[in-house]
Design an enzyme around this catalytic site. Structure first.
Site, PDB file in Angstrom:
ATOM      1  CE  LYS A  48      -2.045  -0.980   3.639  1.00 37.83           C
ATOM      2  NZ  LYS A  48      -1.271  -2.408   4.222  1.00 37.83           N
ATOM      3  NE  ARG A 103      -3.577  -1.115  10.591  1.00 37.81           N
ATOM      4  CZ  ARG A 103      -2.591  -0.347   9.299  1.00 37.81           C
ATOM      5  NH1 ARG A 103      -2.511   0.367   8.971  1.00 37.81           N
ATOM      6  NH2 ARG A 103      -1.441  -0.699   9.361  1.00 37.81           N
ATOM      7  NE  ARG A 158       8.156  -3.803   4.625  1.00 40.78           N
ATOM      8  CZ  ARG A 158       6.926  -3.456   5.624  1.00 40.78           C
ATOM      9  NH1 ARG A 158       6.972  -2.622   4.331  1.00 40.78           N
ATOM     10  NH2 ARG A 158       6.822  -2.852   6.597  1.00 40.78           N
ATOM     11  NE  ARG A 175       7.031  -0.831   9.558  1.00 40.38           N
ATOM     12  CZ  ARG A 175       5.979  -0.952   8.878  1.00 40.38           C
ATOM     13  NH1 ARG A 175       5.494  -0.118   8.189  1.00 40.38           N
ATOM     14  NH2 ARG A 175       4.746  -1.406   9.147  1.00 40.38           N
ATOM     15  NE  ARG A 204       2.951  -4.993  10.911  1.00 38.96           N
ATOM     16  CZ  ARG A 204       4.247  -5.231   9.969  1.00 38.96           C
ATOM     17  NH1 ARG A 204       4.970  -5.535  10.273  1.00 38.96           N
ATOM     18  NH2 ARG A 204       3.982  -4.657   9.270  1.00 38.96           N
TER      19      ARG A 204
END
Ligand code: ADP
Length: 251
Positions: free
Chosen positions: A43, A122, A161, A194, A205
């Protein structure tokens, strides 16, 4: 994406760039979008491409919280301090704190060209708050784009990532490694993982997404604004699919 625009992204909210879009978007103004989808579907990347090429303001709650987190600890409110703890664990920040953050940026939502919300709403409660605001302000949504991707691929994406601390370019240890380990190819900045891209937080998550955010798909389908887009493939492929879906809808 220019280095400067990536660096601006560190602040979480970016205005439209001065240069106009190479994409023909006459049909798409004003464009008021919400991007939905599980963590890791891309996103943020799509939000950036849409901002850069369509010239609409990109508002990312995750980036806003991260920007607050990188500020001096003394400058943070107790609510923001608590929000950062939730975030590190991969849990949702309380609705009231998120809404305060969005309300502070409400001028951006009133922009003539439109806006792009990424990471908000959310929860159904947040969707209700947004609906009340846009109904009162007469700022109807053009579309809610739901990016779809199998969970196994999401987990692989998130666990490898790496992000540049300076310009926010995204790398992946296997699929898009930087030329020098730990150093950004674009600007030489330091690459980091992160805080919430660790296995425990990723699992939380994804569960949180299924429980709290996936119900928004039905909510927006019922309002007749949902567009589903396959998030597999390169960022350019997904962007082309997004534009095609928006244009179909605008007809
Ligand atoms: P991702 O989609 O990859 O999980 P984001 O950058 O959008 O990442 O958000 C990171 C974290 O910030 C979330 O896991 C959550 O803790 C917090 N957050 C961001 N947006 C919201 C929101 N709308 N409501 C509650 N928490 C949020």
């Amino acid at each position: 994406m220019t280095i400067q625009s990536r660096i601006d992204r560190a602040e979480g909210l970016e205005g439209a760039p001065a240069d106009s879009s190479p994409v023909s978007v006459k049909l798409l103004r004003p464009l008021r979008l919400v991007l939905l989808g599980a963590p890791g579907v891309g996103k943020g990347t799509q939000g950036e491409l849409l901002r850069e090429r369509l010239g609409i303001c990109h508002l990312s709650t995750g980036d806003l919280f991260r920007a607050a987190g990188s500020r001096n600890a003394g400058a943070r409110t107790p609510a923001m301090e608590a929000a950062l703890q939730y975030m590190r664990r991969g849990e949702l920040v309380p609705d009231a704190t998120v809404w305060e953050l969005i309300r502070d940026k409400s001028d951006s939502l009133r922009s003539r060209d439109g806006f792009l919300l990424d990471g908000f709403p959310r929860t159904l409660a947040q969707a209700g708050m947004l609906k009340q605001f846009i109904d009162e302000e007469k700022l109807p949504l053009s579309a809610v784009v739901d990016y779809e991707m199998p969970e196994a691929e999401i987990i692989m994406r998130l666990s490898g990532r790496r992000i540049c601390a300076k310009c926010k370019s995204v790398f992946h240890v296997t699929w898009r490694p930087s030329k020098t380990e730990g150093v950004c190819d674009e600007c030489g900045g330091r690459l980091y993982r992160r805080d919430d891209d660790n296995p425990d937080s990723i699992a939380i998550r994804l569960e949180t997404y299924k429980r709290n955010t996936a119900p928004l798909i039905e909510f927006y389908k019922n309002l007749g604004v949902l567009l589903s887009v396959d998030a597999a493939g390169s960022a350019e492929e997904v962007f082309a699919r997004t534009i095609a879906a928006l244009k179909m809808r605008a007809r």
